[in-house]
Scaffold this motif. Sequence first.
Motif, short mmCIF file in Angstrom:
data_model
loop_
_atom_site.label_atom_id
_atom_site.label_comp_id
_atom_site.label_asym_id
_atom_site.label_seq_id
_atom_site.Cartn_x
_atom_site.Cartn_y
_atom_site.Cartn_z
N ARG A 4 78.56 41.63 15.40
CA ARG A 4 77.84 42.56 16.27
C ARG A 4 77.76 42.02 17.68
NH1 ARG A 4 75.55 47.24 15.83
NH2 ARG A 4 76.34 47.31 13.72
N ALA A 5 77.58 40.71 17.83
CA ALA A 5 77.44 40.11 19.17
C ALA A 5 78.71 40.30 20.01
CB ALA A 5 77.12 38.63 19.03
N LYS A 6 79.85 40.47 19.35
CA LYS A 6 81.11 40.66 20.09
C LYS A 6 81.12 41.97 20.87
CE LYS A 6 84.02 37.87 17.04
NZ LYS A 6 85.17 37.86 16.10
N PHE A 7 80.28 42.93 20.47
CA PHE A 7 80.30 44.24 21.12
C PHE A 7 78.98 44.59 21.80
CE2 PHE A 7 83.19 44.40 17.44
CZ PHE A 7 84.39 44.61 18.12
N VAL A 8 78.01 43.68 21.75
CA VAL A 8 76.71 43.94 22.40
C VAL A 8 76.77 43.42 23.84
CG1 VAL A 8 74.25 43.40 22.42
CG2 VAL A 8 75.42 43.81 20.25
N PRO A 9 76.65 44.32 24.82
CA PRO A 9 76.70 43.90 26.23
C PRO A 9 75.53 42.99 26.59
CG PRO A 9 76.97 46.28 26.02
CD PRO A 9 76.49 45.77 24.70
N LEU A 10 75.78 42.11 27.54
CA LEU A 10 74.74 41.18 28.00
C LEU A 10 73.83 41.90 28.98
CD1 LEU A 10 74.06 38.13 27.65
CD2 LEU A 10 75.35 37.73 29.76
N ARG A 11 72.53 41.72 28.82
CA ARG A 11 71.55 42.32 29.74
C ARG A 11 71.87 41.94 31.19
NH1 ARG A 11 65.08 42.26 28.57
NH2 ARG A 11 65.03 43.86 26.94
N THR A 138 79.87 40.29 27.07
CA THR A 138 79.07 40.51 25.86
C THR A 138 78.30 39.24 25.52
OG1 THR A 138 80.82 39.76 24.36
CG2 THR A 138 80.83 42.11 24.98
N VAL A 139 77.39 39.36 24.59
CA VAL A 139 76.62 38.20 24.14
C VAL A 139 77.57 37.13 23.59
CG1 VAL A 139 74.93 37.39 22.45
CG2 VAL A 139 74.55 39.56 23.64
N TYR A 140 78.57 37.58 22.82
CA TYR A 140 79.52 36.64 22.20
C TYR A 140 80.32 35.89 23.26
CZ TYR A 140 83.24 34.86 19.18
OH TYR A 140 84.12 34.04 18.52
N THR A 141 80.88 36.62 24.25
CA THR A 141 81.71 35.94 25.25
C THR A 141 80.88 34.97 26.09
OG1 THR A 141 81.39 37.82 26.78
CG2 THR A 141 83.38 37.82 25.41
N PHE A 142 79.62 35.33 26.37
CA PHE A 142 78.77 34.44 27.15
C PHE A 142 78.47 33.16 26.36
CE2 PHE A 142 74.58 32.86 28.45
CZ PHE A 142 74.80 32.67 29.80
N LEU A 143 78.12 33.32 25.06
CA LEU A 143 77.83 32.14 24.24
C LEU A 143 79.07 31.29 24.02
CD1 LEU A 143 75.42 33.69 21.57
CD2 LEU A 143 74.81 32.15 23.46
N LYS A 144 80.22 31.94 23.96
CA LYS A 144 81.48 31.20 23.79
C LYS A 144 81.79 30.37 25.03
CE LYS A 144 86.28 31.78 22.34
NZ LYS A 144 87.35 32.74 21.98
N GLU A 145 81.56 30.96 26.21
CA GLU A 145 81.80 30.24 27.46
C GLU A 145 80.89 29.03 27.59
OE1 GLU A 145 81.20 33.09 30.53
OE2 GLU A 145 83.02 34.24 30.04
N THR A 146 79.67 29.16 27.07
CA THR A 146 78.71 28.05 27.16
C THR A 146 78.71 27.16 25.91
OG1 THR A 146 76.98 29.54 26.33
CG2 THR A 146 77.18 29.31 28.72
N GLU A 147 79.69 27.39 25.04
CA GLU A 147 79.85 26.59 23.81
C GLU A 147 78.56 26.58 22.97
OE1 GLU A 147 81.38 22.73 24.73
OE2 GLU A 147 82.84 23.50 26.17
#
Length: 462
Positions: A4-11, A138-147
């Motif tokens: 779900r996090a892969k498609f949830v946009p970041l606030r 997205t939440v996923y891409t942001f968390l992936k960038e920050t490991e």
Amino acid sequence: MVKRAKFVPLRLDAEERIKLRLLEAALNVSEYTDKVDIISYSSKSKRIVAQIKDFCAILSGLVVAGDYKLGQELFSDRAFSENEVFFQNVFEVGRRHKIMNPEKMRSSYGKLIYLLMDSVIPDVQDLLGFSCVIPIKTVYTFLKETESLELLHDDSIAMATREIVSDGKSRTHIDAEIKRKEKAMEYLCETYQNERITRDQIKRCLLSLSDNHAFLRANRDPCEKMLKYLTKYFSPTKAEPGYSLAISSGRGGHRLTHNHATQFAYVHQTLNLWREILHEMFMLWSLSDDDLLSSNPYRLTNTGQGLHRIQACPSVSREMHRTLHRAQKKSGSWIGSSVIHLGDKNVANAFMFIDKYNQVARILNPIVLTLDKLDDFSEDPGLQEYVQSTFGGVEQCRKDILLDFFRSAFDGSGADNFFDAGSCIDGRLTSAWNWCSQIEKKSYFPVFLLTGFVGFDGGSWS
């Protein structure tokens, strides 16, 4: 949660909200589609480039007017291509905001998405000299960038992102749930903060996931409530005297012929399908964004409702067929057509598809609200007497509303032929909108007004 996090946009953060205001202001004065989507013999590519540059010039002017120092830094003696990152971020913020808030940018989002749709045409991009499109954050891409993807695997995330609703709960119970949620958020922020991601950034991710739950409650849950009303007040096999769901083509505006059992199954499977679509709406929106901005060619065609861009939607089409298959599997058998209109005169492109299914909540929410508020009539002697004398009581009134909705909003009406409405996947929604357009003619319309009904589109009723 990872899926779900892969498609949830970041606030949006504070800086991004400033960019959003700039974009909305520019879109409000832009006449992009009026000047591009016309029948003309001049070079369309050159016309598109000129309009995109005009739009970027408006944005640049608004930046200078709002913050002269920043405007000087960005645009003084510099070409648009040198500010590619700035324009990409502004356009991305607008797309992200719209996904999270479907009720926002009602009139301007179409201009934005069509401008970006044109900007990815190879000839246009060559003439323009820069790209306007980047992937949505997205939440996923942001968390992936920050490991920090391990955050999504923590068991506490379910509690930290849940939505707290007050339905039937005491104030003490609600306060206890709020405290548990805050405690879970505090634990996650404390556990996963490091030099790559701050507490505020973790909280932003958690709140973004919470926003998704709020979206589901507002858009998917009305389908579930209507399903409960259907099974509570109507038998799937045998009709109660005076409350048969049976409809006959040619009578009362109906376009389909179903007996009670068939109509019950038809309504049930349609509401289930809408629920499945809305449950995966963020994913479908992401796929539609891919289809619209993938440089797929489109053709400008008169669909009978003006000029529209007809474009193939391969990604959305594949997912919609998977969703339909799940709904068919749950139903056991399928009544009516299973045709999905995408990339044709009925649903011209992925933007039209998204706009169409965002209407489901606008249709069902006012009905559910009215049905739920009927119980409050017992507190007012005057209202109670009105309902009793007119309908025979609150329960009878509720059943009368549901009977008419389940019969007339799922009867294949709303268009001139079965290809445009009928029992196809998109035609079911057309029939529901047709029922909405006739609400003021219904005998129970005063009941809607007495419960605070203001229309199906969020405006006031006159």
